[in-house]
Motif scaffolding. Structure first.
Motif, PDB file in Angstrom:
ATOM      1  N   GLY A 127      39.209  31.084  23.565  1.00 20.50           N
ATOM      2  CA  GLY A 127      39.969  32.328  23.525  1.00 20.50           C
ATOM      3  C   GLY A 127      41.432  32.089  23.206  1.00 20.50           C
ATOM      4  N   LYS A 128      42.239  33.058  23.532  1.00 23.39           N
ATOM      5  CA  LYS A 128      43.672  32.976  23.239  1.00 23.39           C
ATOM      6  C   LYS A 128      44.282  31.749  23.919  1.00 23.39           C
ATOM      7  N   GLY A 129      45.036  30.989  23.148  1.00 20.89           N
ATOM      8  CA  GLY A 129      45.655  29.780  23.658  1.00 20.89           C
ATOM      9  C   GLY A 129      44.819  28.532  23.446  1.00 20.89           C
ATOM     10  N   ASP A 130      43.529  28.715  23.099  1.00 21.43           N
ATOM     11  CA  ASP A 130      42.662  27.582  22.786  1.00 21.43           C
ATOM     12  C   ASP A 130      42.662  27.332  21.283  1.00 21.43           C
ATOM     13  N   TYR A 131      42.103  26.203  20.900  1.00 21.14           N
ATOM     14  CA  TYR A 131      42.021  25.833  19.487  1.00 21.14           C
ATOM     15  C   TYR A 131      40.563  25.618  19.081  1.00 21.14           C
ATOM     16  N   VAL A 132      40.213  26.167  17.915  1.00 22.19           N
ATOM     17  CA  VAL A 132      38.932  25.847  17.292  1.00 22.19           C
ATOM     18  C   VAL A 132      39.235  25.047  16.031  1.00 22.19           C
ATOM     19  N   ILE A 133      38.710  23.850  15.983  1.00 19.47           N
ATOM     20  CA  ILE A 133      38.907  22.969  14.825  1.00 19.47           C
ATOM     21  C   ILE A 133      37.600  22.966  14.051  1.00 19.47           C
ATOM     22  N   LEU A 134      37.667  23.356  12.780  1.00 20.60           N
ATOM     23  CA  LEU A 134      36.425  23.491  12.026  1.00 20.60           C
ATOM     24  C   LEU A 134      36.561  23.009  10.594  1.00 20.60           C
ATOM     25  N   ASP A 135      35.426  22.653  10.035  1.00 22.96           N
ATOM     26  CA  ASP A 135      35.330  22.276   8.626  1.00 22.96           C
ATOM     27  C   ASP A 135      35.654  23.497   7.777  1.00 22.96           C
ATOM     28  N   ILE A 136      36.454  23.308   6.745  1.00 26.96           N
ATOM     29  CA  ILE A 136      36.897  24.440   5.928  1.00 26.96           C
ATOM     30  C   ILE A 136      35.725  25.149   5.246  1.00 26.96           C
ATOM     31  N   ASP A 137      34.593  24.463   5.082  1.00 26.92           N
ATOM     32  CA  ASP A 137      33.428  25.069   4.449  1.00 26.92           C
ATOM     33  C   ASP A 137      32.451  25.667   5.465  1.00 26.92           C
ATOM     34  N   SER A 138      32.927  25.932   6.676  1.00 27.36           N
ATOM     35  CA  SER A 138      32.054  26.462   7.715  1.00 27.36           C
ATOM     36  C   SER A 138      31.492  27.838   7.349  1.00 27.36           C
ATOM     37  N   HIS A 139      30.340  28.148   7.928  1.00 27.04           N
ATOM     38  CA  HIS A 139      29.657  29.421   7.693  1.00 27.04           C
ATOM     39  C   HIS A 139      30.504  30.588   8.187  1.00 27.04           C
ATOM     40  N   ARG A 157      39.652  19.369   5.847  1.00 24.73           N
ATOM     41  CA  ARG A 157      38.926  19.186   4.594  1.00 24.73           C
ATOM     42  C   ARG A 157      37.462  18.832   4.855  1.00 24.73           C
ATOM     43  N   HIS A 158      36.589  19.367   4.009  1.00 24.12           N
ATOM     44  CA  HIS A 158      35.151  19.273   4.210  1.00 24.12           C
ATOM     45  C   HIS A 158      34.664  17.839   4.412  1.00 24.12           C
ATOM     46  N   ASN A 159      33.979  17.641   5.533  1.00 23.02           N
ATOM     47  CA  ASN A 159      33.339  16.362   5.881  1.00 23.02           C
ATOM     48  C   ASN A 159      34.295  15.179   5.871  1.00 23.02           C
ATOM     49  N   ASP A 160      35.582  15.453   6.106  1.00 27.68           N
ATOM     50  CA  ASP A 160      36.603  14.404   6.063  1.00 27.68           C
ATOM     51  C   ASP A 160      36.915  13.954   7.490  1.00 27.68           C
ATOM     52  N   VAL A 161      36.430  12.783   7.856  1.00 33.40           N
ATOM     53  CA  VAL A 161      36.598  12.259   9.224  1.00 33.40           C
ATOM     54  C   VAL A 161      38.075  12.030   9.533  1.00 33.40           C
ATOM     55  N   GLU A 162      38.794  11.461   8.597  1.00 34.75           N
ATOM     56  CA  GLU A 162      40.216  11.167   8.808  1.00 34.75           C
ATOM     57  C   GLU A 162      41.021  12.450   8.989  1.00 34.75           C
ATOM     58  N   LEU A 164      39.926  15.302  10.163  1.00 31.31           N
ATOM     59  CA  LEU A 164      39.604  15.829  11.497  1.00 31.31           C
ATOM     60  C   LEU A 164      40.433  15.121  12.561  1.00 31.31           C
ATOM     61  N   GLU A 165      40.511  13.818  12.471  1.00 36.34           N
ATOM     62  CA  GLU A 165      41.260  13.057  13.474  1.00 36.34           C
ATOM     63  C   GLU A 165      42.744  13.420  13.457  1.00 36.34           C
ATOM     64  N   LYS A 166      43.310  13.579  12.270  1.00 34.04           N
ATOM     65  CA  LYS A 166      44.723  13.941  12.166  1.00 34.04           C
ATOM     66  C   LYS A 166      44.994  15.304  12.793  1.00 34.04           C
ATOM     67  N   ARG A 167      44.095  16.264  12.532  1.00 28.54           N
ATOM     68  CA  ARG A 167      44.276  17.601  13.111  1.00 28.54           C
ATOM     69  C   ARG A 167      44.220  17.538  14.638  1.00 28.54           C
ATOM     70  N   LEU A 168      43.275  16.803  15.171  1.00 28.72           N
ATOM     71  CA  LEU A 168      43.125  16.722  16.623  1.00 28.72           C
ATOM     72  C   LEU A 168      44.343  16.083  17.281  1.00 28.72           C
ATOM     73  N   LYS A 169      44.889  15.066  16.663  1.00 31.20           N
ATOM     74  CA  LYS A 169      46.020  14.348  17.263  1.00 31.20           C
ATOM     75  C   LYS A 169      47.306  15.174  17.258  1.00 31.20           C
ATOM     76  N   ARG A 170      47.373  16.199  16.409  1.00 30.93           N
ATOM     77  CA  ARG A 170      48.563  17.045  16.355  1.00 30.93           C
ATOM     78  C   ARG A 170      48.556  18.140  17.418  1.00 30.93           C
ATOM     79  N   LEU A 171      47.432  18.353  18.040  1.00 32.26           N
ATOM     80  CA  LEU A 171      47.311  19.447  18.997  1.00 32.26           C
ATOM     81  C   LEU A 171      47.781  19.025  20.384  1.00 32.26           C
ATOM     82  N   PRO A 172      48.273  19.975  21.190  1.00 39.22           N
ATOM     83  CA  PRO A 172      48.707  19.644  22.550  1.00 39.22           C
ATOM     84  C   PRO A 172      47.556  19.033  23.341  1.00 39.22           C
TER      85      PRO A 172
END
Length: 399
Positions: A127-139, A157-162, A164-172
């Motif tokens: 919900g509000k204040g949370d983060y959803v991290i998703l593949d850009i090609d998601s349904h 970026r689609h199916n890009d492991v690196e 995904l990791e960069k996005r996660l590390k930027r989040l609080p």
């Protein structure tokens, strides 16, 4: 007065321009009769079905049909109520038990559609204040679940492991984080690198939800999906799926080992405020799911079909969405919408139905013909399909 439909004028113009070329509307095909999981009567002629998502061919299974007929006779045509009111019958609970048996998990919730399963679970978890991290090609159902929950959306970026990791590390680090992935992506039929992605998610304190709509029943030793095939099924927090593909009926579900899963029945709005599925549908789903647990031979045959069709289309000169067969979906890339529609119509004239997919549903704004194989397709039918693609491709100049 502002015409609220004016925003769709470009799409209306595109459709009118396409139909003015003389091609039929590829998005309004009517099937006059369905003969089997692989054959129907379309526009008065027998047509091989290669675009139905009926991966395991369960729609005409004798046991499945008989279970549905029996339930219809005993329980009537519908529940007329929500699952939390009068809409839970013994057959709804039995279907959830079948899902728990199939996945060997502690909890299962059945929704009225797979779309609602994603909409409900994602919007309830994040919900509000949370983060959803998703593949850009998601349904679309995944994106809509994010919007309904009002969470912050972070795409990678689609199916890009690196990526995904960069996005996660930027989040609080203290923020709630839900990573949403798909086992098989429905447009190109490519598989996610779940093993690496799930590891990264856990290292960065994120919960993981995997949509296995296009892999359940087919991929994995027991048909549990890409999570099973890549050895991470015990590491993901939630698995979402649908009955409208391998199971052969309609509905959606969520399975999980999380000890607090049951509370979702009281707080998930698309579950609480939607009428439950008819008991006949529940009976067909339960029967199908239990049969899929013992369908290793059908899974093996479907893999044979997929590999044969993929290699045959490549040998004919078509451009495909994956370098090798990764699932039951094979995407044939077209240069543009007009050529794609011409090819779709030429295939239909040959006696073959496939899906025409266009932007914005497709990645990278491409137009493609999406082929969905079935375990009930014979090897001879796959040969026929290749012959039809060759004839149609040459007729419209696609090869």
């Amino acid at each position: 007065m502002t015409d609220l439909l004016s925003k769709f004028d470009p799409l209306i113009h595109e459709r009118e321009t396409l139909l003015a070329t003389g091609v039929k509307d590829p998005f309004s095909l009517v099937m006059e009769e369905v003969i089997s999981p692989t054959v129907a009567i379309c526009e008065g002629r027998e047509t091989i079905l290669l675009g139905t998502y009926n991966y395991m061919g369960m729609t005409f299974d004798d046991d499945v049909r008989q279970a549905g007929l029996k339930a219809l006779e005993e329980f009537g045509s519908g529940t007329t109520g929500s699952r939390v009111l009068n809409g839970t019958y013994s057959l709804h609970r039995d279907c959830e038990e079948a899902l728990k048996e199939f996945y060997d998990m502690d909890h299962a919730m059945v929704f009225s559609t797979g779309y609602q399963a994603n909409l409900g679970i994602i919007s309830t978890l994040a919900g509000k204040g949370d983060y959803v991290i998703l593949d850009i090609d998601s349904h679309a159902s995944i994106y809509d679940g994010c919007a309904m929950g009002n969470a912050e959306i972070v795409a990678f970026r689609h199916n890009d492991v690196e990526a995904l990791e960069k996005r996660l590390k930027r989040l609080p680090p203290e923020a709630g984080k839900l990573v949403v992935l798909e086992g098989v992506y429905s447009m190109l039929g490519d598989v996610a690198p779940l093993k690496e992605m799930v590891r990264i998610c856990k290292e960065n304190g994120a919960m993981v939800l995997v949509d296995e709509a296009h892999s359940m029943g087919f991929i994995g030793e027991n048909g549990r999906g890409v999570c099973e095939a890549q050895g991470v099924i015990d590491d993901v927090d939630f698995i979402i799926g649908t009955f409208s593909k391998s199971v052969g009926t309609v509905g959606g579900f969520c399975v999980s080992n999380h000890p607090k899963t049951e509370i979702l029945r009281l707080v998930c709005r698309p579950y609480v405020f939607t009428a439950s599925l008819p008991p006949s549908v529940m009976a067909t789903a339960s029967t199908s799911i239990r049969k899929l647990m013992h369908s290793g031979n059908k899974r093996a045959h479907l893999w044979e079909n997929s590999k044969k069709l993929h290699q045959g289309l490549r040998d004919l000169g078509f451009t495909l969405g994956t370098p090798e067969a990764q699932s039951a979906i094979i995407a044939v890339i077209m240069p543009d919408l007009e050529k794609g529609a011409m090819m779709w119509q030429a295939l239909l004239a040959e006696g073959l139905y496939v899906n025409l997919a266009r932007p914005p549903a497709t990645p990278a704004n491409m137009t493609l013909l999406r082929c969905s194989l079935c375990a009930e397709h014979t090897s001879e039918q796959v040969d026929q399909i290749l012959g039809m693609f060759e004839a149609a491709g040459k007729a419209v100049g696609a090869i």
